[in-house]
Design a protein around this motif. Structure first.
Motif, mmCIF file in Angstrom:
data_model
loop_
_atom_site.group_PDB
_atom_site.id
_atom_site.type_symbol
_atom_site.label_atom_id
_atom_site.label_comp_id
_atom_site.label_asym_id
_atom_site.label_seq_id
_atom_site.Cartn_x
_atom_site.Cartn_y
_atom_site.Cartn_z
ATOM 1 N N PHE A 164 0.830 -1.212 0.000
ATOM 2 C CA PHE A 164 0.000 0.000 0.000
ATOM 3 C C PHE A 164 0.864 1.262 0.000
ATOM 4 O O PHE A 164 0.434 2.337 0.378
ATOM 5 C CB PHE A 164 -0.965 -0.019 1.199
ATOM 6 C CG PHE A 164 -1.785 -1.294 1.225
ATOM 7 C CD1 PHE A 164 -2.686 -1.557 0.209
ATOM 8 C CD2 PHE A 164 -1.605 -2.242 2.231
ATOM 9 C CE1 PHE A 164 -3.420 -2.739 0.193
ATOM 10 C CE2 PHE A 164 -2.330 -3.416 2.234
ATOM 11 C CZ PHE A 164 -3.236 -3.675 1.206
ATOM 12 N N GLY A 165 2.097 1.075 -0.461
ATOM 13 C CA GLY A 165 3.010 2.211 -0.564
ATOM 14 C C GLY A 165 3.039 2.751 -1.980
ATOM 15 O O GLY A 165 2.292 2.298 -2.866
ATOM 16 N N VAL B 75 -1.752 9.433 10.779
ATOM 17 C CA VAL B 75 -1.828 10.144 9.508
ATOM 18 C C VAL B 75 -2.990 9.561 8.704
ATOM 19 O O VAL B 75 -3.039 8.361 8.462
ATOM 20 C CB VAL B 75 -0.485 9.978 8.741
ATOM 21 C CG1 VAL B 75 -0.555 10.627 7.374
ATOM 22 C CG2 VAL B 75 0.659 10.558 9.560
ATOM 23 N N GLU B 76 -3.923 10.414 8.328
ATOM 24 C CA GLU B 76 -5.105 9.954 7.580
ATOM 25 C C GLU B 76 -5.439 10.968 6.499
ATOM 26 O O GLU B 76 -5.251 12.157 6.705
ATOM 27 C CB GLU B 76 -6.326 9.885 8.501
ATOM 28 C CG GLU B 76 -6.256 8.809 9.540
ATOM 29 C CD GLU B 76 -7.522 8.774 10.406
ATOM 30 O OE1 GLU B 76 -7.487 8.076 11.412
ATOM 31 O OE2 GLU B 76 -8.505 9.459 10.059
ATOM 32 N N TRP B 77 -5.916 10.497 5.396
ATOM 33 C CA TRP B 77 -6.368 11.421 4.346
ATOM 34 C C TRP B 77 -7.369 10.683 3.458
ATOM 35 O O TRP B 77 -7.508 9.467 3.546
ATOM 36 C CB TRP B 77 -5.176 11.922 3.526
ATOM 37 C CG TRP B 77 -4.501 10.872 2.682
ATOM 38 C CD1 TRP B 77 -4.735 10.582 1.376
ATOM 39 C CD2 TRP B 77 -3.450 9.967 3.100
ATOM 40 N NE1 TRP B 77 -3.900 9.560 0.954
ATOM 41 C CE2 TRP B 77 -3.112 9.172 1.994
ATOM 42 C CE3 TRP B 77 -2.764 9.752 4.305
ATOM 43 C CZ2 TRP B 77 -2.127 8.180 2.044
ATOM 44 C CZ3 TRP B 77 -1.787 8.755 4.354
ATOM 45 C CH2 TRP B 77 -1.479 7.996 3.239
ATOM 46 N N MET C 8 -4.756 5.587 5.289
ATOM 47 C CA MET C 8 -4.029 5.814 6.543
ATOM 48 C C MET C 8 -2.550 5.571 6.339
ATOM 49 O O MET C 8 -2.165 4.699 5.546
ATOM 50 C CB MET C 8 -4.568 4.876 7.621
ATOM 51 C CG MET C 8 -6.012 5.166 7.959
ATOM 52 S SD MET C 8 -6.668 3.990 9.125
ATOM 53 C CE MET C 8 -6.249 4.783 10.640
ATOM 54 N N GLY C 9 -1.740 6.314 7.043
ATOM 55 C CA GLY C 9 -0.300 6.130 6.967
ATOM 56 C C GLY C 9 0.049 4.695 7.358
ATOM 57 O O GLY C 9 -0.571 4.116 8.246
ATOM 58 N N GLN C 10 1.057 4.139 6.663
ATOM 59 C CA GLN C 10 1.391 2.727 6.871
ATOM 60 C C GLN C 10 1.702 2.419 8.326
ATOM 61 O O GLN C 10 1.149 1.496 8.921
ATOM 62 C CB GLN C 10 2.589 2.369 5.956
ATOM 63 C CG GLN C 10 2.789 0.885 5.730
ATOM 64 C CD GLN C 10 3.585 0.226 6.845
ATOM 65 O OE1 GLN C 10 4.346 0.885 7.556
ATOM 66 N NE2 GLN C 10 3.408 -1.066 7.002
#
Ligand code: FAD
Length: 405
Positions: A116-117, A211-213, A222-224
């Motif tokens: 998911f990167g 971290v969310e966007w 969400m940030g990994q």
């Protein structure tokens, strides 16, 4: 079956997915406490996490950062396996980091590969070679050319992932072994250690904002690593490493310490304050400590507020200046509070060997420097041009330190 053989064949069951990565000293630590620091109703989720390190030989210095090896979300991985047509249980042996590893498909995608990167251009090109649909192959290649660069940038801005691409270009179906080769490994993220080992032996603390966007389709991303940290439960074990940092307390206990932290930038300063609190308890005379802390709202994000108030009342924290930017009509930031203290800043930095630290987001760096330059010119008898040079010299001698991310 021998125990060791079982560990290789059934890695999940035996936790070997957590094994140390080659080349870096890593430790397996256990979550001993995790609490949300901001109210549930507030949009920013900041968590305080404590790890038990007592079964490890992990040691850290004040200011060090913890490298956290986060995993991908198991449910998201299962959904990807279904879409891609993979059997998550199948064992696959592949060479990674120079050594052969046997894991299930699910474990490769959850614990090792950054599914998911952000894919590189090389991945687009490689995927094009696998696409059996000529239109898809063309599109993937075009995206890597100068003509396709605007759309490529849009895709990066929209945080397109390896999984997104594989789900979009359905005629490109590299075998799983190719995927292991093509998808980058999950990289550790670093977090400033928010505790003093002297105050909390056998424990290490972090202060993390998740971290969310939303992407352009309105999907929540969400940030990994912060998603991983936020999903942990008490007793869970994770792999970490220790990274030395520029944030060091001055060599002498008597030297003044001036700290400016925004949000989670508070983390290393909690460690600084705790370290000096222990020194003070041991009977050592410690120098003044001033903290400039900034966040949006006092009621929501006064991180470690009760502890700070207590240290302030005790006198260890000789100055506590709070800038809650959105609690009043006019925005108040840490640089404003520093300007109010110009005389103190000039005196401690220029006459008492003080050390200044800024930690947190990058954006206040310039304004904070201006506040320091203002202090030096107004109360230090230094011309503006020279004040900038003095700050450069202070940086050289590790007395003006930035850790911004
Ligand atoms: C020395 C140091 C100390 C730090 N200390 C702290 C600390 O104390 N507390 C703290 O909360 N943080 C700290 N950080 C920040 C932390 O290391 C992480 O960067 C942060 O938590 C985000 O990690 P993540 O894995 O959750 O997000 P990531 O997954 O890395 O995402 C981060 C950003 O990358 C972008 N991105 C993600 N995926 C894609 C994609 N597919 N394509 C394009 N762009 C993408 C997005 O803009 C996203 O917002 C520190 C950093 C450093 C270097």
């Amino acid at each position: 079956m021998l125990a060791v053989a079982k560990r290789v064949v059934f890695p999940e069951a035996f936790g070997t997915q957590l094994a140390a990565r080659p080349g870096e000293k890593t430790f397996m630590v256990k979550v001993s406490s995790l609490r949300r620091m901001t109210p549930d109703t507030y949009d920013r989720n900041i968590i305080h996490i404590e790890f038990d390190t007592s079964d490890t030989d992990l040691t850290y210095e004040i200011g060090d950062a913890l490298g956290v090896y986060g995993f991908n979300d198991a449910a998201q991985v299962r959904a990807f396996c279904t879409q891609y047509g993979l059997d998550g249980e199948q064992l696959v042996t592949a060479t990674r980091d120079g050594q052969g590893q046997t894991r299930s498909v699910h474990s490769w995608l959850t614990h090792a590969l950054d599914l998911f990167g952000r894919p590189s251009k090389k991945f687009y090109t490689a995927l094009a070679d696998f696409a059996t649909d000529e239109k898809e192959a063309e599109k993937l290649r075009w995206l890597t050319t100068s003509e396709g660069s605007v759309e490529f940038k849009d895709r990066v801005a929209d945080t397109t992932t390896y999984a997104d691409l594989l789900n979009e270009f359905t005629s490109a179906r590299p075998s799983f072994l190719y995927l292991v080769d093509l998808i980058a490994p999950i990289k550790p993220r670093h977090y400033s250690i928010a505790s003093s080992a002297k105050m909390h032996p056998g424990s290490v603390h972090l202060c993390v904002v998740t971290v969310e966007w939303k992407n352009s389709k309105g999907e929540l991303r969400m940030g990994q690593c912060t998603r991983f940290l936020n999903s942990l439960n008490i007793g869970d074990e994770i792999v970490v490493s220790v990274k030395p940092s520029v944030m060091k307390l001055p060599p002498l206990d008597s030297q003044p310490v001036i700290m400016a932290g925004l949000g989670t930038g508070m983390a290393p300063f909690r460690a600084f304050i705790e370290e000096r609190a222990v020194r003070k308890l041991q009977g050592v005379e410690v120098g003044p400590m001033t903290l400039y802390f900034g966040s949006r709202h006092r009621a929501m994000e006064y991180l470690y507020g009760e502890e700070l108030e207590a240290y302030h009342a005790d006198g260890l924290l000789s100055g506590l200046q709070l800038a809650f930017s959105r609690d009043q009509k006019a925005k108040v930031y840490i640089q404003h509070k520093m300007r109010e203290d110009a005389e103190l800043l000039a005196s401690q930095m220029l006459n008492q060997d003080g050390c200044f630290y800024l930690c947190g987001p990058t954006w206040p760096t310039g304004d904070v420097k201006d506040a320091m330059v203002g202090a030096f010119t107004k109360f230090g008898n230094i011309k503006a041009g020279d004040a900038n040079r003095v700050i450069e010299e202070l940086k050289e001698s590790e007395r003006y330190t930035l850790e911004v991310y």
